[in-house]
Design a protein around this motif. Structure first.
Motif, short mmCIF file in Angstrom:
data_model
loop_
_atom_site.label_atom_id
_atom_site.label_comp_id
_atom_site.label_asym_id
_atom_site.label_seq_id
_atom_site.Cartn_x
_atom_site.Cartn_y
_atom_site.Cartn_z
N GLU A 71 39.58 38.51 44.50
CA GLU A 71 38.31 38.98 43.91
C GLU A 71 37.70 37.97 42.94
OE1 GLU A 71 41.77 41.05 41.70
OE2 GLU A 71 41.29 40.36 43.73
N GLU A 100 33.01 45.08 42.72
CA GLU A 100 34.34 45.03 42.12
C GLU A 100 34.32 44.37 40.76
OE1 GLU A 100 38.96 43.83 43.08
OE2 GLU A 100 37.42 43.41 44.57
N ASN A 287 36.45 47.96 45.86
CA ASN A 287 36.85 46.56 45.82
C ASN A 287 36.02 45.81 46.85
OD1 ASN A 287 38.80 46.91 43.81
ND2 ASN A 287 40.35 47.46 45.30
N GLY A 291 42.43 44.97 50.39
CA GLY A 291 43.36 45.43 49.37
C GLY A 291 44.69 44.70 49.50
#
Length: 430
Positions: A71, A100, A287, A291
């Motif tokens: 991220e 996110e 997000n 993941g």
């Protein structure tokens, strides 16, 4: 075709492994990678934050596709930088990645899209937040740092005293740095959590099979939140009817709202959901990437060509692809961690038993926090060290195989939860 995967965790190992299986891909590089990606691809010693060096490498090696795993570089605008350099990169741009990167931005999108989510208030001053908590009729709260905090900036509180302590931790002590410059206080939702990930090009949504992460550190969902101690896929908690509801009421309105805000999302949109006993699914967070550790069991089951899917996403032609194909067998992923995680921990311990685990059928060990020393020995280099994934005829069978592999691996201070996927196994038994 040549691919560059950016990142060094278990998610990036899984991405590199899956992309290397495409008939169209001749070479996969990982920057900076880890000891596991060195086996399935070629590591490049460039940090994920060194945008100029990454772009220079992609140009020099004629990279056809760059995949941004974590991220932090997404929210810092790495995809924008690649696109400005005339290079193809998979992932949302900086504006869209705020889904996110800023929980305040995400909550605004959810509210504008009328997506079910927890009631919340945004604060910048701890004094105002403390007054709000003291005056509230609620006793259970969730306090969230606005910015990125490596999955640890969310504090679930069972009393007003705990909520006041969380505000102090985030806003006064700045335990997560500038991520706590703004923060949210939400109502605490109850139920089981589920992860529904979708790949979208801003026009078409390709929903992946539901998974369930295990955020709490210890068995029985006890202890502090972590980046995730294990996952399984698929999760019957989200049946076909609920998945369709989530697509219609959560994913589609979110993508439409982002388009209206000139923040078209192209990449993986990951909805973290609370399956509440009353009122149905509610979004806890979004997000902007795969993941971790959900990516590992998901990609272990995916049979479609991930390279084709990613290229189609960039070109906004997902609608032309066939539906995704999946291995019908469930997958279970168990995370092996360093002593002290999610708090402070030591690095550099030699890892034993990797070869023994790798020889087991239907098992893949993805490396998350590892490195090779100067003698080629695999050593720990993080809090979450390994992600052990197994496929099985049933969830119970997959769990058995995963823990058989785990039992063959050890290092000083290694530990793991022993109950990954038990919720699913118990639900199936009922």
């Amino acid at each position: 075709m040549k691919v560059l995967v950016i990142g060094s965790g278990g998610r990036e190992h899984a991405l590199a492994w899956k992309l290397s299986k495409s008939a169209k891909v001749s070479k996969v590089y990982v920057a900076p990678g880890n000891a596991g990606t060195a086996l399935d691809a070629e590591n490049v010693p460039i940090a994920e934050k060194d945008f100029d060096a990454l772009i220079a490498f992609a140009r020099e090696h004629a990279i056809d596709l760059t995949v941004v795993g974590p991220e932090a570089p997404l929210t810092a605008g790495l995809v924008d930088a690649f696109e400005s350099a005339g290079l193809r990169a998979f992932g949302p741009n900086k504006t869209a990645a705020q889904m996110e990167g800023s929980k305040v931005f995400c909550k605004r999108v959810l509210n504008e899209a009328n997506v079910p989510t927890a009631r919340s208030h945004v604060f910048e001053e701890p004094e105002e937040a403390n007054e709000y908590i003291q005056a509230s009729s609620m006793t259970d709260f969730v306090v969230k740092a606005d910015g990125l905090a490596a999955g640890k900036g969310v504090v679930v509180c069972s009393s007003k005293d705990e909520a006041l302590a969380a505000v102090k931790l985030i806003a006064e002590d700045r335990a997560f740095g500038d991520a706590g410059a703004k923060f949210l206080i939400e109502e605490r939702l109850t139920g089981q959590e589920a992860s529904v990930l979708a790949i979208t090009d801003g026009q078409t949504i390709m929903t992946l099979q539901p998974a369930q992460d295990h955020k709490a550190a210890y068995d029985g969902d006890q202890g502090p939140n972590t980046g995730g101690m294990g996952a399984y896929c698929p999760a019957s908690l989200v049946n076909d009817e609920k998945l369709h509801w989530i697509e219609e009421r959560v994913l589609v309105p979110t993508v439409v709202a982002l388009n209206r805000m000139n923040a078209t999302f192209k990449g993986v949109l990951y909805a973290g959901l609370m399956m509440t006993p009353h009122g149905g699914p509610r979004v806890l967070e979004y997000n902007a990437r795969f993941g971790d550790p959900e990516c590992q069991p998901l990609l272990s089951r995916l049979q479609s060509d991930l390279y084709d899917v990613m290229q189609a996403t960039i070109d906004q032609r997902l609608a032309t692809l066939e539906p995704l194909k999946w291995d019908p067998r469930p997958a279970v992923c168990v995370v092996m961690a360093s002593k002290g995680y999610p708090g402070s921990y030591e690095k550099g311990f030699e890892i034993f038993g990797l070869e023994d685990a790798a020889r087991l059928p239907d098992v893949k060990v993805f490396h998350a926090g590892t490195k090779l020393d100067e003698n080629g020995v695999v050593r720990t280099n993080g809090g979450r060290v390994l992600d052990v994934v197994a496929l099985g005829d049933t969830v119970a069978d997959a769990k058995r195989k995963a823990y058989e592999a785990v039992s063959k691996i050890h290092w000083e201070g290694s530990w793991y939860r022993t109950d990954i996927a038990d919720k699913e196994i118990n639900a199936n038994a009922r």
